[in-house]
Design a protein around this motif. Structure first.
Motif, short mmCIF file in Angstrom:
data_model
loop_
_atom_site.label_atom_id
_atom_site.label_comp_id
_atom_site.label_asym_id
_atom_site.label_seq_id
_atom_site.Cartn_x
_atom_site.Cartn_y
_atom_site.Cartn_z
N TYR A 61 0.83 -1.21 0.00
CA TYR A 61 0.00 0.00 0.00
C TYR A 61 0.86 1.26 0.00
O TYR A 61 0.57 2.23 0.70
N MET A 62 1.89 1.21 -0.85
CA MET A 62 2.83 2.31 -1.02
C MET A 62 2.71 2.89 -2.42
O MET A 62 2.30 2.20 -3.35
N ASP A 63 3.09 4.13 -2.59
CA ASP A 63 3.31 4.69 -3.91
C ASP A 63 4.70 4.28 -4.37
O ASP A 63 5.70 4.61 -3.71
N ALA A 64 4.78 3.53 -5.46
CA ALA A 64 6.07 3.06 -5.97
C ALA A 64 6.00 3.03 -7.50
O ALA A 64 6.03 1.96 -8.12
N PRO A 65 5.91 4.19 -8.14
CA PRO A 65 5.72 4.22 -9.59
C PRO A 65 6.86 3.62 -10.37
O PRO A 65 6.66 3.11 -11.47
N GLY A 66 8.07 3.62 -9.82
CA GLY A 66 9.19 3.09 -10.56
C GLY A 66 9.44 1.61 -10.35
O GLY A 66 10.29 1.02 -11.01
N ASP A 67 8.69 0.98 -9.45
CA ASP A 67 8.96 -0.42 -9.09
C ASP A 67 7.87 -1.39 -9.55
O ASP A 67 7.86 -2.54 -9.16
N GLY A 68 6.93 -0.91 -10.34
CA GLY A 68 5.95 -1.81 -10.90
C GLY A 68 4.58 -1.81 -10.26
O GLY A 68 3.61 -2.23 -10.87
N SER A 69 4.46 -1.33 -9.01
CA SER A 69 3.15 -1.34 -8.35
C SER A 69 2.33 -0.11 -8.67
O SER A 69 1.10 -0.13 -8.58
N GLY A 70 2.98 0.99 -9.01
CA GLY A 70 2.25 2.23 -9.28
C GLY A 70 1.90 2.96 -7.99
O GLY A 70 2.29 2.57 -6.89
N ASN A 71 1.16 4.02 -8.14
CA ASN A 71 0.80 4.86 -6.99
C ASN A 71 -0.43 4.30 -6.26
O ASN A 71 -1.50 4.91 -6.23
N VAL A 72 -0.24 3.13 -5.67
CA VAL A 72 -1.34 2.43 -5.00
C VAL A 72 -1.86 3.22 -3.82
O VAL A 72 -3.08 3.32 -3.61
N ALA A 73 -0.98 3.79 -3.03
CA ALA A 73 -1.41 4.52 -1.83
C ALA A 73 -2.30 5.70 -2.22
O ALA A 73 -3.37 5.89 -1.63
N THR A 74 -1.89 6.49 -3.18
CA THR A 74 -2.69 7.65 -3.59
C THR A 74 -4.02 7.20 -4.18
O THR A 74 -5.06 7.83 -3.94
N ALA A 75 -4.01 6.12 -4.93
CA ALA A 75 -5.25 5.61 -5.53
C ALA A 75 -6.26 5.23 -4.46
O ALA A 75 -7.46 5.53 -4.58
N ILE A 76 -5.80 4.57 -3.39
CA ILE A 76 -6.71 4.13 -2.33
C ILE A 76 -7.06 5.26 -1.38
O ILE A 76 -8.18 5.34 -0.87
N GLU A 77 -6.13 6.15 -1.16
CA GLU A 77 -6.35 7.25 -0.22
C GLU A 77 -7.22 8.35 -0.82
O GLU A 77 -8.02 8.97 -0.11
N GLN A 78 -7.10 8.60 -2.12
CA GLN A 78 -7.80 9.73 -2.73
C GLN A 78 -8.82 9.31 -3.80
O GLN A 78 -9.99 9.65 -3.71
N ASP A 79 -8.37 8.57 -4.81
CA ASP A 79 -9.25 8.26 -5.94
C ASP A 79 -10.43 7.38 -5.54
O ASP A 79 -11.57 7.63 -5.95
N LEU A 80 -10.16 6.34 -4.78
CA LEU A 80 -11.22 5.40 -4.41
C LEU A 80 -12.29 6.03 -3.53
O LEU A 80 -13.49 5.94 -3.86
N PRO A 81 -11.95 6.71 -2.42
CA PRO A 81 -13.01 7.34 -1.62
C PRO A 81 -13.80 8.38 -2.40
O PRO A 81 -15.03 8.47 -2.23
N ALA A 82 -13.14 9.14 -3.25
CA ALA A 82 -13.86 10.14 -4.04
C ALA A 82 -14.91 9.48 -4.91
O ALA A 82 -16.05 9.97 -5.03
N TYR A 83 -14.55 8.37 -5.53
CA TYR A 83 -15.50 7.66 -6.39
C TYR A 83 -16.63 7.02 -5.58
O TYR A 83 -17.81 7.13 -5.94
N VAL A 84 -16.28 6.37 -4.48
CA VAL A 84 -17.29 5.72 -3.64
C VAL A 84 -18.29 6.75 -3.11
O VAL A 84 -19.50 6.54 -3.13
#
Length: 293
Positions: A107-130
């Motif tokens: 649940y980290m932002d790691a754009p250069g390591d393959g996971s992408g900005n997971v933390a920002t997606a869950i912290e900001q994008d997901l609640p806004a959509y829900v």
């Protein structure tokens, strides 16, 4: 006669509303600018959701490493447990959101390591959509977060990084890795667990800086702090019961409210499913407060 008929129809309608079953959306997606592609998630809507206009509290549940959000439903029996707690008035009608965190994102932002900005997606994008798609409360006291193993690590990170967003947080068998130092080195087997978030070779300094143990010491006490609940099986094969004790001492030393529990069980779904009723009820304690949208 008409008056009697109206009364009878009303009596029939009430059980019909109460009988509306809960709903599981197994393949929902939220637009995510942070990721550059949609974020998958699983959604639980409580019984009777379609029959009310009230805004409901929200719990976010994070899964562990090498796992998936749907495991909460298929292995953790989330739907049955939540339905039972709501029916017995031990949990208010609640929306439960289970995001796809990836196999080892931590649940980290790691754009250069393959996971992408997971933390920002869950912290900001997901609640806004829900919150714009369903009748979810938007106030702090209507929002809580929890997870197991890697998800417990993530849940505490989110809660300690943004205490103004969450009223409560919980970790089941939290994989806190409290003994890691900036000098720690791991073999290939352990590196694989972390490489999606902390690089290869494993960047121990980055891990320590992101760890809830470290974050607990930097939280500002100017505002309200989330209540935290830690639970673990006594027979955890990774000795995370000991990690829990260390984390609890750290939180208590920093004057962050924490409760702990030890249950029978190992690092498995039997343990997490068994602990889930207590976790959900703990998270729901602040929900009784009037929403402030």
């Amino acid at each position: 006669m008409r008056a009697l008929l109206a009364v009878l129809l009303a009596l029939v309608a009430v059980p019909a509303l109460a009988a509306q079953p809960s709903q599981i959306l197994r393949t929902a997606e939220a637009p995510s600018p942070a990721l550059g592609h949609p974020l998958g998630f699983v959604l639980y809507l409580p019984p009777g959701y379609d029959g009310t206009q009230a805004r409901l509290p929200v719990i976010y549940l994070l899964h562990g490493a090498q796992a998936s959000a749907i495991d909460w439903v298929d292995q953790g029996h989330l739907r049955e447990i939540a339905d039972r707690l709501i029916a017995s008035h031990r949990l208010p009608p609640t929306i439960i959101v289970m995001p796809e965190g990836g196999p080892n994102s931590w649940y980290m932002d790691a754009p250069g390591d393959g996971s992408g900005n997971v933390a920002t997606a869950i912290e900001q994008d997901l609640p806004a959509y829900v919150e714009r798609t369903w009748r979810a409360r938007t106030d702090r006291r209507g929002r809580a977060i929890a997870g197991y193993s890697m998800g417990g690590y993530g849940a505490l990170r989110f809660a300690l990084m943004a205490p103004e967003r969450y009223a409560a947080a919980a970790a089941m068998s939290g994989a806190f890795w409290t003994q890691v130092t900036p000098e720690t080195r791991f073999d290939d087997r352990i590196q694989h667990i972390f490489e999606g978030a902390f690089g290869r070779p494993f960047d121990a300094r980055r891990f320590v800086a992101a760890n809830p143990m470290t974050l607990a010491g930097s939280v500002s006490h100017d505002g309200a702090m989330p209540a935290i609940y830690l639970t673990c099986g006594r027979g955890d094969r990774y000795h995370l019961d000991q990690e829990q004790a260390t984390m609890a001492r750290r939180l208590a030393a920093m004057r962050i409210p924490v409760e702990t529990a030890l249950t029978p069980g190992d690092h498995d779904w039997e343990t997490w499913s068994g602990a889930l009723p207590a976790v959900l009820q703990f998270l729901a304690r602040p929900f009784a407060a009037a929403p402030k949208s």
